[in-house]
Design an enzyme around this catalytic site. Structure first.
Site, short mmCIF file in Angstrom:
data_model
loop_
_atom_site.label_atom_id
_atom_site.label_comp_id
_atom_site.label_asym_id
_atom_site.label_seq_id
_atom_site.Cartn_x
_atom_site.Cartn_y
_atom_site.Cartn_z
N GLU A 66 0.82 -1.21 0.00
CA GLU A 66 0.00 0.00 0.00
C GLU A 66 0.86 1.27 0.00
OE1 GLU A 66 -2.98 -0.05 -0.75
OE2 GLU A 66 -3.39 -2.17 -0.48
N HIS A 124 2.04 2.15 -3.41
CA HIS A 124 1.18 3.01 -4.23
C HIS A 124 1.54 4.48 -4.04
CE1 HIS A 124 -1.43 0.06 -6.00
NE2 HIS A 124 -1.80 -0.43 -4.83
N ASP A 138 -13.09 -4.62 -11.82
CA ASP A 138 -11.80 -4.37 -11.18
C ASP A 138 -10.92 -3.46 -12.04
OD1 ASP A 138 -9.75 -4.65 -9.24
OD2 ASP A 138 -8.88 -6.36 -10.32
N HIS A 165 -6.11 -6.17 -10.42
CA HIS A 165 -5.59 -7.09 -9.41
C HIS A 165 -5.40 -8.50 -9.95
CE1 HIS A 165 -7.21 -3.92 -6.70
NE2 HIS A 165 -6.21 -4.28 -5.93
#
Length: 352
Positions: A166, A169, A262, A267
């Protein structure tokens, strides 16, 4: 901010910081050297050189703030731990704090990158977001962790690879800023997985051969037939559960999933570039954050288009390998992308 016209020159304070004769002044000098830096934090490392002299060196340091949403979806929540605070009684707070620190240390050691923006930006996180919230995410400014529902997912802070992913990102946001759709979006997810895996491997001191290459190991409960969210080395094998189904990630371009869900399968199709990285790292051996990691990082930060396709990114990694290391590493990179069907034997574009 500290004035550039201070009466005591920085060189003298640095010398004083090493003093054994004036311990009180040495401590004061060290504190002064660390003061007056609101944009970023630094730490003072003391060591002994080959001549037996004390060496003082300032290096970059993380600036972490952990908040608690207390079961609400209001951000950021109440601050419960700052950078200089000791561990608290809440395991999620401490795990988030440690995971943010592990990511910072990997970025600094592997790529000489000072935090997500390479300029020392603070690392913020919120824990206990929502009720039975089954996710962890980067919202453009901070990490946010749910606690899971307790049946399928348990606390997301327990996985360093999730935290590194995370925060990855955030690195992507401050570099190529890849579009979150289709192949660029899958590259976005894949690069975040790369940074998540590297963070975990760096924290554990694992070589590429010893690493599991799993993303999100430990966040499933024992009720789930699965070991993680994704496997970078063997996409499609992370879980196979009667209720959740089978891991849908493809490992080759021939199985690329065309979907409108998605954001175009970001993903799902990230498994293809994920496998290319893991194969490269294993072929090169040693620590994945070194040669393989450097090549991927240089590709990400070397002027990559926001709309980059798998082929464009593969070409960027080949070019980065050639610049940084030469033929041995370049061959490993090219072979990996060929194995997953993004390049053919001559590096020509394939269908998809």
């Amino acid at each position: 901010m500290e004035s550039a016209h201070g009466i005591i020159p920085a060189s003298l304070r640095a010398r004083l910081a090493q003093s054994g004769r004036f311990p009180k002044a040495a401590d004061a000098a060290r504190q002064t050297l660390l003061a007056g830096r609101p944009q970023f934090r630094a730490r003072l490392n003391l060591s002994i050189d080959e001549h037996g002299d004390l060496v003082a060196e300032l290096t970059d340091a993380p600036n972490r703030t952990i908040s608690d949403a207390n079961g609400t979806e209001t951000l950021p929540g109440a601050v419960v731990r700052n950078e200089d605070d000791p561990p608290v009684d809440d395991a999620s707070v401490n795990e988030a704090f440690d995971g943010l620190g592990a990511t910072f240390e990997m970025l600094l050691a592997a790529f000489q990158r000072n935090s997500l923006d390479s300029a020392g930006i603070g690392l913020d996180a919120t824990v206990h977001y929502g009720t039975d919230y089954d996710n962890a995410f980067w919202d453009g400014e901070r990490m946010v962790f749910g606690d899971g529902d307790g049946e399928v997912f348990q606390g997301f802070t327990r996985s360093i690879s999730v935290i590194g992913h995370e925060l990855g990102h955030g690195v992507i946001q401050h570099t190529a800023n890849l579009e979150y759709q289709g192949q660029p979006g899958a590259l976005n997810e894949s690069m975040a997985d790369v940074l998540g895996a590297l963070t975990e491997q760096f924290a554990l001191g694992q070589t590429a051969d010893a690493a599991t290459w799993l993303i999100g190991a430990g966040i499933f409960t024992d009720e789930v037939q699965g070991q993680a969210l994704r496997s970078m080395i063997e996409p499609g094998t992370a879980y196979d559960d009667d209720e959740l189904g089978k891991d849908p990630q493809p490992a080759h371009m021939s199985d690329f999933v065309q979907t409108t869900e998605d954001n175009g399968g970001v993903h799902i199709n990230s498994g293809i570039p994920n496998r290319a990285f893991a194969l490269t790292a294993r072929a090169l051996g040693g620590n994945a954050w070194e040669r393989a990691g450097t090549v991927w990082y240089r590709a990400l930060t070397g002027g990559l288009s926001q709309a980059a396709t798998f082929r464009a990114f593969a070409d960027a990694t080949v070019e980065a390998a050639e610049r940084e290391y030469g033929e041995e590493v370049t061959a490993a990179v090219r072979d990996a992308w060929t194995t997953v069907g993004v390049l053919d034997a001559e590096g020509a574009r394939r269908a998809g």
